[in-house]
Motif scaffolding. Structure first.
Motif, short mmCIF file in Angstrom:
data_model
loop_
_atom_site.label_atom_id
_atom_site.label_comp_id
_atom_site.label_asym_id
_atom_site.label_seq_id
_atom_site.Cartn_x
_atom_site.Cartn_y
_atom_site.Cartn_z
N ASN A 50 -11.59 2.62 11.00
CA ASN A 50 -11.40 1.35 10.31
C ASN A 50 -10.83 1.51 8.91
O ASN A 50 -10.41 0.53 8.30
N ASN A 51 -10.83 2.72 8.39
CA ASN A 51 -10.35 2.96 7.03
C ASN A 51 -8.96 3.59 7.00
O ASN A 51 -8.53 4.11 5.97
N THR A 52 -8.26 3.56 8.13
CA THR A 52 -6.95 4.19 8.22
C THR A 52 -5.85 3.15 8.10
O THR A 52 -5.85 2.15 8.82
N PRO A 53 -4.87 3.34 7.21
CA PRO A 53 -3.75 2.39 7.12
C PRO A 53 -2.89 2.43 8.39
O PRO A 53 -2.80 3.45 9.06
N TYR A 54 -2.26 1.31 8.68
CA TYR A 54 -1.31 1.24 9.78
C TYR A 54 0.03 1.80 9.35
O TYR A 54 0.47 1.58 8.21
N HIS A 55 0.69 2.54 10.24
CA HIS A 55 1.99 3.13 9.93
C HIS A 55 3.09 2.17 10.39
O HIS A 55 3.35 2.04 11.59
N HIS A 56 3.76 1.52 9.46
CA HIS A 56 4.68 0.45 9.83
C HIS A 56 6.01 0.94 10.39
O HIS A 56 6.83 0.14 10.84
N GLU A 57 6.22 2.27 10.39
CA GLU A 57 7.39 2.75 11.13
C GLU A 57 7.19 2.56 12.63
O GLU A 57 8.15 2.56 13.40
N GLN A 58 5.92 2.38 13.06
CA GLN A 58 5.65 1.96 14.44
C GLN A 58 5.68 0.43 14.43
O GLN A 58 4.67 -0.22 14.15
N LYS B 211 -0.33 -13.31 2.61
CA LYS B 211 0.38 -12.45 1.68
C LYS B 211 1.19 -11.36 2.38
O LYS B 211 2.26 -10.97 1.91
N ALA B 212 0.70 -10.86 3.51
CA ALA B 212 1.36 -9.74 4.20
C ALA B 212 2.18 -10.19 5.40
O ALA B 212 2.55 -9.37 6.24
N LYS B 213 2.48 -11.47 5.49
CA LYS B 213 3.08 -11.98 6.73
C LYS B 213 4.48 -11.42 6.98
O LYS B 213 4.86 -11.21 8.14
N GLU B 214 5.25 -11.18 5.94
CA GLU B 214 6.60 -10.66 6.16
C GLU B 214 6.56 -9.26 6.77
O GLU B 214 7.30 -8.94 7.70
N GLN B 215 5.69 -8.42 6.23
CA GLN B 215 5.58 -7.04 6.71
C GLN B 215 5.12 -7.00 8.16
O GLN B 215 5.62 -6.21 8.96
N TRP B 216 4.17 -7.87 8.51
CA TRP B 216 3.61 -7.84 9.86
C TRP B 216 4.41 -8.66 10.86
O TRP B 216 4.22 -8.51 12.06
N GLY B 217 5.28 -9.56 10.38
CA GLY B 217 6.14 -10.28 11.30
C GLY B 217 5.68 -11.68 11.65
O GLY B 217 5.96 -12.16 12.76
N HIS B 218 5.00 -12.36 10.73
CA HIS B 218 4.53 -13.72 10.98
C HIS B 218 5.35 -14.73 10.18
O HIS B 218 5.66 -14.51 9.02
N ASN B 219 5.65 -15.83 10.82
CA ASN B 219 6.22 -16.96 10.10
C ASN B 219 5.13 -17.72 9.36
O ASN B 219 5.36 -18.22 8.25
N GLU B 220 3.97 -17.84 10.00
CA GLU B 220 2.82 -18.51 9.39
C GLU B 220 1.57 -17.67 9.67
O GLU B 220 1.39 -17.16 10.78
#
Length: 470
Positions: free
Chosen positions: A74-82, A123-132
Motif C-alpha cells: 500500500n505504500n508503493t507508488p504507481y509507475h505511470h510508464e505502465q 487534482k490528479a485527474k490528468e495524470q490518471w486519465g479522468h475527465n471528471e
C-alpha cells in the motif's frame, strides 16, 4: 458484443466472493446483485491478482500481474510508464472517463500527508486519465490525516466538516481503536453516531449519481465507483445496525475459527458485515435506476467486483493478505449489451482481465500486458478463457485452476490475525528464496485449505507449478 458501450464499473473494498444472496448458506440480502447476475454472467471462482488494496488495483490499472506491475504494498507508488487503462480510454478511445470514491491505486498521499487528489478530489485527474473525478482517501486514512493535521485533508472529511460531523467520525474511530475503551478495531460492532446522509458510502453513491446525471449523451462514457465498504472497521449507521438484529440473524460460524473468540462475537461481526453488503446492494439499485431513467440500461456494460476478499475469522484469520480463498476470492458479475445470460460459471477468472476487456470493448488494442480480454467469453463465443489464474503478495505466489490451488512461499503461522502478518512488501530475491525454501501447499478448495495434498497429487503440483515458473 457491440463496440464502445458505456461502462459502469463498481469496485467494492474487501468483499468476499461467497457472501451473496445467491449462496443459500449465507443469509445476506443482495437482491439487486441477484437480478444483475440473472441477466448476465456470474463467475463464482474469480480471484484478484493480489489480496491488498493498492497492489490489486495497480495490477488492474496496469494490466500486469503482481511481479510485473511491481507495486508491492500500500505504500508503493504507481509507475505511470505502465499506462493505466483509464488514460487510454480517454486519450485513445475518446471516452468520457469519470470516477469517485476510494481511488487507492498506488501511494495516494504525499510526504506531508496530503491526499494526492487534493481537497477537491480531482487534482490528479490528468495524470490518471479522468475527465471528471471526486476521489477520497480510504476509511482509516482520511481520519488519521485529519487527526494529525487538525483539519480535513481529503474531500470526505471536508464534506463531514461542513455538516459538523467530522469530530463525531474521528471520535468513533478512536473508540474502535481502543481509545480509551480497549476495543479491538477488528471486532468493534457498535453503531456509529454518524448520520445516514453523512455515511461515507452514501456520500460516494451520491457523487456517482451526480456524475451519471452529467454524463454526455453524444459519446460513450466510463464511470468507476470505488466504494469503501465492506472494509473494516465495521462501522455502520444505527439504521444499518438493525438490519440483521431485529430479529437477530444467525450466520454460518467461521470455518476452523480461532477458539479465543466466542461464537457470539463472530455473529456480531458478521451481522455488521452483512449490513454493509445489503447497503452496497441498495447503492447498486440506485445506480441502475439512474441508468434506466437516462434510457441507458441497454447500452451500458455493468461490472461489479471487489479489490480482494475478507477472511472474517475463517482459519483464525482476519482481513486479507492471505492466499486462502476468502482473501483472494471476489464477487464478479457482468451484465449488459451482448453479455450472454448463463448459469453460474465455475471457470477460474481474474479481475486483472478487466483491463484488456475495457480497452477491447472501447476499440483499443491492449498491447503488451498480462491482461486478457474476456469479450469472447462474455459474448458466449467460447466457454474457455484461462486454464489457471495467479495471485501473489509478500513472499507467496499461487496458481489456481478453479478447484486446486498451489502456493509457494506461504507460512500459515504468519497469516493468523488482524495484527500478525509477514511484511507486505518483500524484496523480490528474498521472496524467490522463500518460495524455494518453504513447503509447497496444494489445496482442494472444494474441501478445505488445511489439508496439504501436495504429496498425494504430484501431477497437479507439476501442472500448476509450471504456470508459476513461467
Amino acid at each position: 458484443m457491440p463496440d464502445r458501450p458505456n461502462i459502469l464499473f463498481i469496485l467494492t473494498d474487501q468483499q468476499r466472493f461467497d457472501w451473496l444472496e445467491m449462496n443459500p448458506e449465507v443469509p445476506v440480502r443482495t437482491p439487486h446483485l441477484r437480478t444483475l447476475a440473472a441477466r448476465g454472467a456470474w463467475f463464482k471462482n474469480a480471484i484478484c491478482p493480489s489480496p491488498l488494496c493498492v497492489p490489486s488495483r495497480a495490477c488492474l490499472s496496469s494490466g500486469n500481474e503482481y511481479d510485473r506491475c511491481d507495486v508491492r504494498s500500500n505504500n508503493t507508488p504507481y509507475h505511470h510508464e505502465q499506462t493505466p487503462y483509464q488514460r487510454r480510454l480517454r486519450d485513445e478511445a475518446g471516452y468520457h472517463v469519470m470516477g469517485c470514491g476510494k481511488f487507492h491505486t498506488g501511494l495516494n498521499t504525499t510526504a506531508p500527508g496530503d491526499l494526492t487528489w487534493g481537497l477537491s478530489g480531482d487534482k490528479a485527474k490528468e495524470q490518471w486519465g479522468h475527465n471528471e473525478a471526486l476521489f477520497n482517501a480510504g476509511k482509516n486514512q482520511s481520519v488519521l490525516m485529519m487527526e494529525k493535521s487538525g483539519e480535513p485533508r481529503d474531500p470526505y472529511m471536508t464534506f463531514l466538516a461542513t455538516r459538523g460531523e467530522a469530530q463525531t467520525h474521528i471520535d468513533d474511530y478512536a473508540q474502535r481503536r481502543g481509545e480509551p475503551s480497549g476495543e479491538d478495531i477488528f471486532l468493534s460492532t457498535f453503531p456509529s453516531k454518524i448520520s445516514d446522509e453523512g455515511y461515507f458510502d452514501n456520500w460516494i453513491n451520491t457523487n456517482a449519481l451526480d456524475l451519471l446525471d452529467g454524463a454526455p449523451t453524444d459519446k460513450p462514457w466510463f464511470l468507476e465507483v470505488h466504494f469503501q465498504n465492506p472494509h473494516h472497521p465495521w462501522d455502520i449507521t444505527e439504521k444499518m445496525h438493525q438490519l440483521y438484529r431485529e430479529p437477530d440473524v444467525q450466520f454460518p460460524h467461521p470455518e476452523y475459527a480461532d477458539a479465543k473468540l466466542t461464537a457470539e462475537i463472530h455473529q456480531e461481526v458478521r451481522r455488521n458485515y452483512a449490513a454493509m453488503l445489503e447497503h452496497l446492494d441498495d447503492c447498486l439499485r440506485q445506480m441502475l435506476a439512474k441508468l434506466a431513467q437516462r434510457g441507458e440500461l441497454d447500452n451500458t456494460l455493468i461490472v461489479f467486483t471487489s479489490d480482494h476478499g475478507e477472511m472474517l475469522g475463517d482459519y483464525g484469520q482476519w482481513q486479507k493478505l492471505s492466499p486462502l480463498q476468502a482473501s483472494i476470492g471476489v464477487p464478479f458479475i457482468v451484465a449488459g449489451p451482448g453479455v450472454l445470460q448463463r448459469a453460474p460459471n465455475n471457470a477460474p477468472i481474474t479481475t486483472l482481465d478487466l483491463h484488456a476487456t475495457f480497452l477491447d470493448l472501447a476499440g483499443v488494442t491492449p498491447g503488451d500486458v498480462d491482461s486478457l480480454s474476456m469479450r469472447p467469453l462474455l459474448a458466449g463465443e467460447t466457454d474457455h478463457h484461462r486454464e489457471v489464474v495467479l495471485s501473489g503478495l509478500s513472499a507467496w505466489r499461487l496458481a489456481y485452476d478453479g478447484r486446486y490451488k498451489l502456493i509457494r512461499g506461504y507460512d500459515p503461522a504468519k497469516r493468523t490475525g488482524g495484527h500478525n502478518w509477514e511484511p507486505m512488501a518483500v524484496d523480490p530475491e528474498e521472496a524467490r528464496q522463500l518460495q524455494r525454501d518453504r513447503p509447497i501447499y496444494l489445496y482442494d478448495t472444494t474441501n478445505n485449505e488445511l489439508d496439504n495434498l501436495a504429496q498425494e497429487h504430484p501431477e497437479i503440483v507439476a501442472q500448476l507449478d509450471a504456470y508459476l515458473t513461467e
